[in-house]
Design an enzyme around this catalytic site. Sequence first.
Site, mmCIF file in Angstrom:
data_model
loop_
_atom_site.group_PDB
_atom_site.id
_atom_site.type_symbol
_atom_site.label_atom_id
_atom_site.label_comp_id
_atom_site.label_asym_id
_atom_site.label_seq_id
_atom_site.Cartn_x
_atom_site.Cartn_y
_atom_site.Cartn_z
ATOM 1 N N HIS A 262 29.771 12.545 59.219
ATOM 2 C CA HIS A 262 29.622 13.872 58.596
ATOM 3 C C HIS A 262 28.149 14.250 58.469
ATOM 4 O O HIS A 262 27.778 15.410 58.673
ATOM 5 C CB HIS A 262 30.245 13.879 57.197
ATOM 6 C CG HIS A 262 31.722 14.145 57.148
ATOM 7 N ND1 HIS A 262 32.298 15.273 57.691
ATOM 8 C CD2 HIS A 262 32.742 13.441 56.593
ATOM 9 C CE1 HIS A 262 33.611 15.244 57.460
ATOM 10 N NE2 HIS A 262 33.915 14.131 56.806
ATOM 11 N N GLY B 36 36.247 8.797 50.168
ATOM 12 C CA GLY B 36 34.841 8.981 50.502
ATOM 13 C C GLY B 36 34.512 10.460 50.505
ATOM 14 O O GLY B 36 35.424 11.301 50.527
ATOM 15 N N HIS C 138 32.957 7.071 58.916
ATOM 16 C CA HIS C 138 33.456 8.453 58.840
ATOM 17 C C HIS C 138 32.463 9.322 58.055
ATOM 18 O O HIS C 138 32.129 10.436 58.482
ATOM 19 C CB HIS C 138 34.851 8.423 58.187
ATOM 20 C CG HIS C 138 35.474 9.750 57.911
ATOM 21 N ND1 HIS C 138 36.666 10.148 58.492
ATOM 22 C CD2 HIS C 138 35.122 10.766 57.090
ATOM 23 C CE1 HIS C 138 36.989 11.347 58.045
ATOM 24 N NE2 HIS C 138 36.068 11.741 57.188
ATOM 25 N N GLU C 139 31.973 8.810 56.929
ATOM 26 C CA GLU C 139 31.031 9.591 56.099
ATOM 27 C C GLU C 139 29.685 9.742 56.799
ATOM 28 O O GLU C 139 29.071 10.808 56.740
ATOM 29 C CB GLU C 139 30.824 8.933 54.729
ATOM 30 C CG GLU C 139 32.071 8.686 53.902
ATOM 31 C CD GLU C 139 33.040 9.837 53.862
ATOM 32 O OE1 GLU C 139 32.618 11.000 54.038
ATOM 33 O OE2 GLU C 139 34.239 9.588 53.669
ATOM 34 N N CYS D 268 40.830 13.631 56.522
ATOM 35 C CA CYS D 268 39.545 14.158 56.063
ATOM 36 C C CYS D 268 39.812 15.301 55.105
ATOM 37 O O CYS D 268 40.649 16.163 55.389
ATOM 38 C CB CYS D 268 38.725 14.646 57.258
ATOM 39 S SG CYS D 268 37.092 15.257 56.798
ATOM 40 N N LEU D 269 39.103 15.311 53.988
ATOM 41 C CA LEU D 269 39.299 16.374 52.993
ATOM 42 C C LEU D 269 38.936 17.745 53.564
ATOM 43 O O LEU D 269 39.409 18.755 53.048
ATOM 44 C CB LEU D 269 38.459 16.073 51.746
ATOM 45 C CG LEU D 269 38.895 14.813 50.964
ATOM 46 C CD1 LEU D 269 37.851 14.460 49.909
ATOM 47 C CD2 LEU D 269 40.270 15.006 50.337
ATOM 48 N N GLN E 139 30.101 17.930 53.188
ATOM 49 C CA GLN E 139 31.405 18.541 52.863
ATOM 50 C C GLN E 139 31.351 19.433 51.625
ATOM 51 O O GLN E 139 32.284 20.197 51.379
ATOM 52 C CB GLN E 139 32.457 17.443 52.644
ATOM 53 C CG GLN E 139 32.785 16.690 53.911
ATOM 54 C CD GLN E 139 33.770 15.577 53.636
ATOM 55 O OE1 GLN E 139 33.387 14.500 53.188
ATOM 56 N NE2 GLN E 139 35.043 15.845 53.871
HETATM 57 O O1 GNR Z 1 39.936 10.578 51.676
HETATM 58 C C1 GNR Z 1 39.717 10.217 52.823
HETATM 59 N N1 GNR Z 1 40.531 9.329 53.405
HETATM 60 C C2 GNR Z 1 40.257 8.689 54.602
HETATM 61 C C3 GNR Z 1 41.288 7.988 55.206
HETATM 62 C C4 GNR Z 1 41.064 7.318 56.367
HETATM 63 C C5 GNR Z 1 39.802 7.323 56.937
HETATM 64 C C6 GNR Z 1 38.776 8.039 56.365
HETATM 65 C C7 GNR Z 1 38.997 8.714 55.199
HETATM 66 S S1 GNR Z 1 37.695 9.589 54.442
HETATM 67 C C8 GNR Z 1 38.592 10.804 53.580
HETATM 68 C C9 GNR Z 1 37.679 11.620 52.708
HETATM 69 C C10 GNR Z 1 36.730 12.407 53.591
HETATM 70 O O2 GNR Z 1 37.043 13.372 54.207
HETATM 71 N N2 GNR Z 1 35.541 11.920 53.701
HETATM 72 O O3 GNR Z 1 34.658 12.515 54.515
HETATM 73 NI NI NI Z 2 35.790 13.494 56.051
#
Ligand code: GNR
Ligand code: NI
Length: 169
Positions: free
Chosen positions: A137, A46, A133-134, A91-92, A51
């Site tokens: 953000h 995601g 999660h997204e 999270c990236l 980001q």
């Molecule tokens: O790549 C991602 N992997 C992930 C793994 C478990 C729960 C959420 C994520 S999202 C993350 C990419 C990211 O940072 N999205 O905001």
């Molecule tokens: Ni993230």
Amino acid sequence: MTVLHIIEFPDPRLRLRAEPVRVFDAALRQFVADMFETMYAANGVGLAATQVAVSQRVLVADMSDARNQPLALINPQILEKTGSQVYQEGCLSFPGIFADVTRAMTVKVKAHDVDGEEVVMEFEGPLAVCIQHEMDHLEGKVFVDYLSPLKRTMLLKRMEKQRKQAASA
Ligand code: GNR
Ligand code: NI
């Protein structure tokens, strides 16, 4: 298409509340294509516009193994949540650290697609985790905010240490 730069903690732009998209035009379509390119290049499941330092309410996701189920949501809103689940998140914008977070098991979301059409979709399990999660953000919220102060400090120190090692390698 362009691979965009992903900002990392503690960049203050990760804390901004993103603005609603008002115009569904070719520029938006191009931006969404660039977000997919960026997410796939980074091997993420995601990505939120926040980001890539764009303060607009846009997210992309693809939880499929074959990386062939792209989903783009504009101005998403949660209508309903049910249940709960614990999932190990990364999270990236926080490279190299992972932690268990508790979230809803299912979410029903109203959004617009890239053409501006209203869509209502339900997500369950890992994809529901990703969408939550997204959407966080877009509110300036990040997964480590759910952790105890002790755990958060420990993980952020670990990330800093790995960064320094990478920089001196
Ligand atoms: O790549 C991602 N992997 C992930 C793994 C478990 C729960 C959420 C994520 S999202 C993350 C990419 C990211 O940072 N999205 O905001
Ligand atoms: Ni993230």
